[in-house]
Design a protein around this motif. Structure first.
Motif, PDB file in Angstrom:
ATOM      1  N   GLY A 119     -12.646  51.736  -6.306  1.00 20.39           N
ATOM      2  CA  GLY A 119     -12.600  52.559  -5.103  1.00 20.39           C
ATOM      3  C   GLY A 119     -11.872  51.903  -3.955  1.00 20.39           C
ATOM      4  N   TYR A 120     -12.076  52.484  -2.812  1.00 19.92           N
ATOM      5  CA  TYR A 120     -11.418  52.099  -1.564  1.00 19.92           C
ATOM      6  C   TYR A 120     -11.569  50.615  -1.264  1.00 19.92           C
ATOM      7  N   ASP A 121     -12.743  50.078  -1.532  1.00 17.02           N
ATOM      8  CA  ASP A 121     -13.014  48.676  -1.221  1.00 17.02           C
ATOM      9  C   ASP A 121     -12.233  47.709  -2.116  1.00 17.02           C
ATOM     10  N   LYS A 122     -11.619  48.200  -3.167  1.00 13.73           N
ATOM     11  CA  LYS A 122     -10.832  47.362  -4.079  1.00 13.73           C
ATOM     12  C   LYS A 122      -9.324  47.623  -3.921  1.00 13.73           C
ATOM     13  N   ARG A 123      -8.945  48.175  -2.783  1.00 14.69           N
ATOM     14  CA  ARG A 123      -7.525  48.477  -2.545  1.00 14.69           C
ATOM     15  C   ARG A 123      -6.703  47.198  -2.532  1.00 14.69           C
ATOM     16  N   LYS A 124      -5.449  47.359  -2.964  1.00 11.71           N
ATOM     17  CA  LYS A 124      -4.500  46.246  -2.965  1.00 11.71           C
ATOM     18  C   LYS A 124      -3.245  46.702  -2.238  1.00 11.71           C
ATOM     19  N   PRO A 125      -2.525  45.777  -1.633  1.00 13.01           N
ATOM     20  CA  PRO A 125      -1.288  46.147  -0.936  1.00 13.01           C
ATOM     21  C   PRO A 125      -0.272  46.791  -1.887  1.00 13.01           C
ATOM     22  N   ILE A 126       0.423  47.787  -1.392  1.00 10.70           N
ATOM     23  CA  ILE A 126       1.404  48.523  -2.185  1.00 10.70           C
ATOM     24  C   ILE A 126       2.530  47.611  -2.684  1.00 10.70           C
ATOM     25  N   GLU A 127       2.786  46.535  -1.951  1.00  9.20           N
ATOM     26  CA  GLU A 127       3.847  45.599  -2.333  1.00  9.20           C
ATOM     27  C   GLU A 127       3.589  45.002  -3.720  1.00  9.20           C
ATOM     28  N   LEU A 128       2.337  44.919  -4.137  1.00  8.59           N
ATOM     29  CA  LEU A 128       2.017  44.375  -5.456  1.00  8.59           C
ATOM     30  C   LEU A 128       2.534  45.265  -6.582  1.00  8.59           C
ATOM     31  N   LEU A 129       2.728  46.551  -6.309  1.00 15.98           N
ATOM     32  CA  LEU A 129       3.288  47.452  -7.322  1.00 15.98           C
ATOM     33  C   LEU A 129       4.781  47.240  -7.478  1.00 15.98           C
ATOM     34  N   LYS A 130       5.420  46.804  -6.422  1.00 16.47           N
ATOM     35  CA  LYS A 130       6.875  46.643  -6.430  1.00 16.47           C
ATOM     36  C   LYS A 130       7.307  45.338  -7.085  1.00 16.47           C
ATOM     37  N   ALA A 131       6.383  44.409  -7.237  1.00 14.75           N
ATOM     38  CA  ALA A 131       6.726  43.093  -7.800  1.00 14.75           C
ATOM     39  C   ALA A 131       6.937  43.157  -9.295  1.00 14.75           C
TER      40      ALA A 131
END
Length: 131
Positions: A119-131
């Motif tokens: 859920g929301y509390d486990k969000r990660k920065p979007i930049e991690l998808l681009k790596a």
């Protein structure tokens, strides 16, 4: 309506429309909650019945508008996760796994994502998808 998977760009292109709709959805939710809290006592039964009919008709109209708007948002492919904070998730895929692109009302773009099972509390920065 069918589950839709978004790219980051596709989801962000919908944000202006989603933002407008979620703001209206929040207003409707607040109005419904407020009307549900109002309690009026009448000594005259006729006045009570008249008031109940009118207030319930108005409440049902608000509920209808609320669910219609919620369905419109869902038809875009967006999931309303939390009305209090204006949190919306968009289904997406990353490395063959289902994820959510996570957006909150007031943000100009999507800044976070999380696994579909978290859920929301486990969000990660979007930049991690681009790596």
């Amino acid at each position: 309506m069918k589950k839709r998977y978004f790219t980051l760009k596709e989801a962000e292109e919908l944000l202006p429309e989603i933002s407008f709709k979620i703001r209206n959805l929040i207003k409707l939710s607040r109005a419904i909650n407020l009307l549900n809290k109002i309690k009026i006592s009448y000594e005259d039964e006729f006045d009570f019945i008249t008031h109940e009919i009118n207030s319930r008709k108005n409440l049902h109209k608000l509920y209808h508008e609320f669910y219609k708007l919620l369905e419109e948002i869902l038809n875009y492919g967006a999931i309303v996760k939390d009305l209090n904070f204006g949190i919306i998730d968009f289904y997406s895929k990353h490395n063959e796994k289902e994820i959510f692109l996570c957006w909150q009302l007031g943000e100009e773009k999507i800044k976070y994502w999380h696994e579909a099972y978290s859920g929301y509390d486990k969000r990660k920065p979007i930049e991690l998808l681009k790596a």
